[in-house]
Design a protein around this motif. Structure first.
Motif, PDB file in Angstrom:
ATOM      1  N   PRO A   1       0.841  -1.207   0.000  1.00 25.39           N
ATOM      2  CA  PRO A   1       0.000   0.000   0.000  1.00 25.39           C
ATOM      3  C   PRO A   1       0.871   1.251   0.000  1.00 25.39           C
ATOM      4  O   PRO A   1       1.516   1.576   0.989  1.00 25.39           O
ATOM      5  CB  PRO A   1      -0.808  -0.134   1.299  1.00 25.39           C
TER       6      PRO A   1
ATOM      7  N   LEU B   1      -4.636   4.050  -0.618  1.00 26.35           N
ATOM      8  CA  LEU B   1      -3.885   3.083   0.186  1.00 26.35           C
ATOM      9  C   LEU B   1      -2.564   3.661   0.692  1.00 26.35           C
ATOM     10  O   LEU B   1      -1.780   2.952   1.331  1.00 26.35           O
ATOM     11  CB  LEU B   1      -3.600   1.825  -0.629  1.00 26.35           C
TER      12      LEU B   1
ATOM     13  N   LEU C   1      -3.524  -3.723  -6.363  1.00 26.28           N
ATOM     14  CA  LEU C   1      -4.926  -3.523  -6.010  1.00 26.28           C
ATOM     15  C   LEU C   1      -5.271  -2.058  -5.738  1.00 26.28           C
ATOM     16  O   LEU C   1      -6.378  -1.767  -5.276  1.00 26.28           O
ATOM     17  CB  LEU C   1      -5.261  -4.362  -4.764  1.00 26.28           C
ATOM     18  N   HIS C   2      -4.378  -1.137  -6.055  1.00 24.60           N
ATOM     19  CA  HIS C   2      -4.603   0.265  -5.706  1.00 24.60           C
ATOM     20  C   HIS C   2      -5.823   0.879  -6.395  1.00 24.60           C
ATOM     21  O   HIS C   2      -6.413   1.826  -5.879  1.00 24.60           O
ATOM     22  CB  HIS C   2      -3.365   1.098  -6.049  1.00 24.60           C
TER      23      HIS C   2
ATOM     24  N   ALA D   1      -9.221  -1.099  -4.518  1.00 25.71           N
ATOM     25  CA  ALA D   1      -9.402  -1.163  -3.062  1.00 25.71           C
ATOM     26  C   ALA D   1      -9.718   0.220  -2.497  1.00 25.71           C
ATOM     27  O   ALA D   1      -9.103   1.213  -2.889  1.00 25.71           O
ATOM     28  CB  ALA D   1      -8.159  -1.729  -2.403  1.00 25.71           C
ATOM     29  N   LYS D   2     -10.660   0.256  -1.571  1.00 26.08           N
ATOM     30  CA  LYS D   2     -11.054   1.530  -0.962  1.00 26.08           C
ATOM     31  C   LYS D   2     -10.066   1.981   0.103  1.00 26.08           C
ATOM     32  O   LYS D   2      -9.895   3.169   0.345  1.00 26.08           O
ATOM     33  CB  LYS D   2     -12.453   1.402  -0.351  1.00 26.08           C
ATOM     34  N   ASP D   3      -9.466   1.013   0.790  1.00 25.71           N
ATOM     35  CA  ASP D   3      -8.494   1.318   1.842  1.00 25.71           C
ATOM     36  C   ASP D   3      -7.647   0.066   2.068  1.00 25.71           C
ATOM     37  O   ASP D   3      -7.820  -0.951   1.371  1.00 25.71           O
ATOM     38  CB  ASP D   3      -9.183   1.767   3.132  1.00 25.71           C
TER      39      ASP D   3
ATOM     40  N   ASP E   1      -7.565  -2.120   4.537  1.00 26.99           N
ATOM     41  CA  ASP E   1      -8.319  -3.300   4.965  1.00 26.99           C
ATOM     42  C   ASP E   1      -9.036  -3.951   3.784  1.00 26.99           C
ATOM     43  O   ASP E   1      -9.072  -5.185   3.670  1.00 26.99           O
ATOM     44  CB  ASP E   1      -9.330  -2.928   6.057  1.00 26.99           C
ATOM     45  N   HIS E   2      -9.608  -3.142   2.912  1.00 25.74           N
ATOM     46  CA  HIS E   2     -10.274  -3.680   1.722  1.00 25.74           C
ATOM     47  C   HIS E   2      -9.253  -4.382   0.812  1.00 25.74           C
ATOM     48  O   HIS E   2      -9.531  -5.444   0.247  1.00 25.74           O
ATOM     49  CB  HIS E   2     -10.987  -2.557   0.981  1.00 25.74           C
ATOM     50  N   ALA E   3      -8.063  -3.798   0.677  1.00 33.75           N
ATOM     51  CA  ALA E   3      -7.028  -4.418  -0.139  1.00 33.75           C
ATOM     52  C   ALA E   3      -6.666  -5.795   0.414  1.00 33.75           C
ATOM     53  O   ALA E   3      -6.445  -6.752  -0.353  1.00 33.75           O
ATOM     54  CB  ALA E   3      -5.797  -3.532  -0.207  1.00 33.75           C
TER      55      ALA E   3
ATOM     56  N   GLU F   1      -8.654  -7.744   2.106  1.00 35.69           N
ATOM     57  CA  GLU F   1      -9.787  -8.636   1.796  1.00 35.69           C
ATOM     58  C   GLU F   1      -9.671  -9.168   0.374  1.00 35.69           C
ATOM     59  O   GLU F   1      -9.871 -10.364   0.117  1.00 35.69           O
ATOM     60  CB  GLU F   1     -11.110  -7.889   1.964  1.00 35.69           C
ATOM     61  N   LEU F   2      -9.349  -8.281  -0.567  1.00 33.67           N
ATOM     62  CA  LEU F   2      -9.204  -8.696  -1.962  1.00 33.67           C
ATOM     63  C   LEU F   2      -8.011  -9.640  -2.130  1.00 33.67           C
ATOM     64  O   LEU F   2      -8.069 -10.621  -2.888  1.00 33.67           O
ATOM     65  CB  LEU F   2      -9.037  -7.475  -2.858  1.00 33.67           C
TER      66      LEU F   2
END
Length: 306
Positions: free
Chosen positions: A20, A25, A287-288, A291-293, A295-297, A299-300
């Protein structure tokens, strides 16, 4: 599945993940947590990029889809330092390789680069993959006091100087941009004789340079006929230089992003199937853009690892 403990492999391709570093991120305080989780999920490599400047009216459009209205991805406006990001990841990981995709090589002093990269290689116990490209934005060159013209030759000069600094004893180098007086450099990389050097680029001259002198290609995702066609240029150049083409690596970057046809974990896996068919052994997933943030990154990333 995995090829060795802790290394995720899909369709014969080892998976890496971008740390990130930019856009939503860009949270230097979250890098350690992200790197630890990614390694625990089985990702075999962690990567950073390099963005120095985002001018309001740039001379050049981003080659990955820039338009006059949006000359580069908005995410580029917030970008953390690549060396600090990798150093943080090195401190909390044990097995994942740490790579750069890619530093804009010509804008850096090779003496300062050698010191930073050697320190990173030692801090990670020999897990560093050094990655360079030419970049695409001339304002970054202007801002760092480096001419835009002749950037390819300047990258070659950087590589020459780094080779001398990593392997010479004492070190001495005379080049068109830098003169390194005979010097003692006690700091040596953990990897012998030096960290692997990977180069980006999407033109025949760039691929020929890879074949002549690099350890591999930092490629972007593209139609397989182009991916294979450009790769053949590097293989041919390696043969002409008396090198073994079979030792060259290909690291393919996959950027899931709305409107590109690669938007989900399933789309990434289909890309990896194609990469495996082409004999690509390594892929970097960034994933930039989806992903919203942080934590979301994560998850993905867990979806991919599953």
């Amino acid at each position: 599945m995995t090829d060795t403990p802790g290394r995720r492999v899909v369709a014969g391709t080892r998976l890496g993940l971008a740390l990130p570093q930019y856009g939503a991120l860009a949270d230097p305080a979250a890098v350690a947590r992200f790197a630890t989780a990614a390694e625990d999920l089985g990702f075999g490599s962690l990567w950073v990029g390099d963005r120095i400047l985002t001018p309001r009216e740039p001379s050049d459009l981003y080659p990955g889809g820039g338009t006059p209205e949006q000359p580069y991805p908005k995410e580029f406006e917030t970008f953390a330092d690549p060396f600090t990001t990798l150093a943080t990841a090195a401190a909390v990981t044990r097995t994942a390789r740490l790579g750069m995709s890619a530093l804009t090589g010509p804008v850096y002093s090779p003496v300062l680069l050698a010191r930073a990269l050697t320190s990173l290689d030692l801090a990670s116990s020999g897990r560093l993959d050094v990655g360079f490209g030419l970049g695409w934005l001339r304002e970054e060159y202007f801002a760092t006091g480096v001419p835009w013209e002749g950037r390819g030759k300047r990258l070659d000069a950087v590589l020459d100087a780094l080779e001398a600094l990593w392997t010479g004893d004492p070190v001495a180098h005379e080049g068109p941009q830098w003169r390194i007086a005979p010097s003692t450099v006690g700091l040596r990389p953990a990897q012998d004789p030096r960290p692997p050097v990977l180069l980006g680029g999407f033109s025949p001259p760039a691929l020929a340079r890879i074949g002549r002198r690099a350890d591999g290609w930092l490629a972007g995702w593209m139609p397989k006929q182009h991916l294979d066609g450009l790769w053949s240029v590097a293989l041919e150049a390696a043969e002409k230089a008396g090198r073994d083409p079979g030792t060259l690596r290909r690291v393919v970057r996959i950027n899931p992003r709305a409107g590109t046809g690669v938007e989900s974990a399933g789309d990434v896996l289909r890309c990896l199937d194609v990469a495996g068919e082409l004999g690509v052994s390594e892929a970097l997933v960034d994933l930039h853009y989806v992903a919203k943030d942080v934590d979301h990154a994560l998850e993905l990333a867990a979806e991919l690892a599953a």
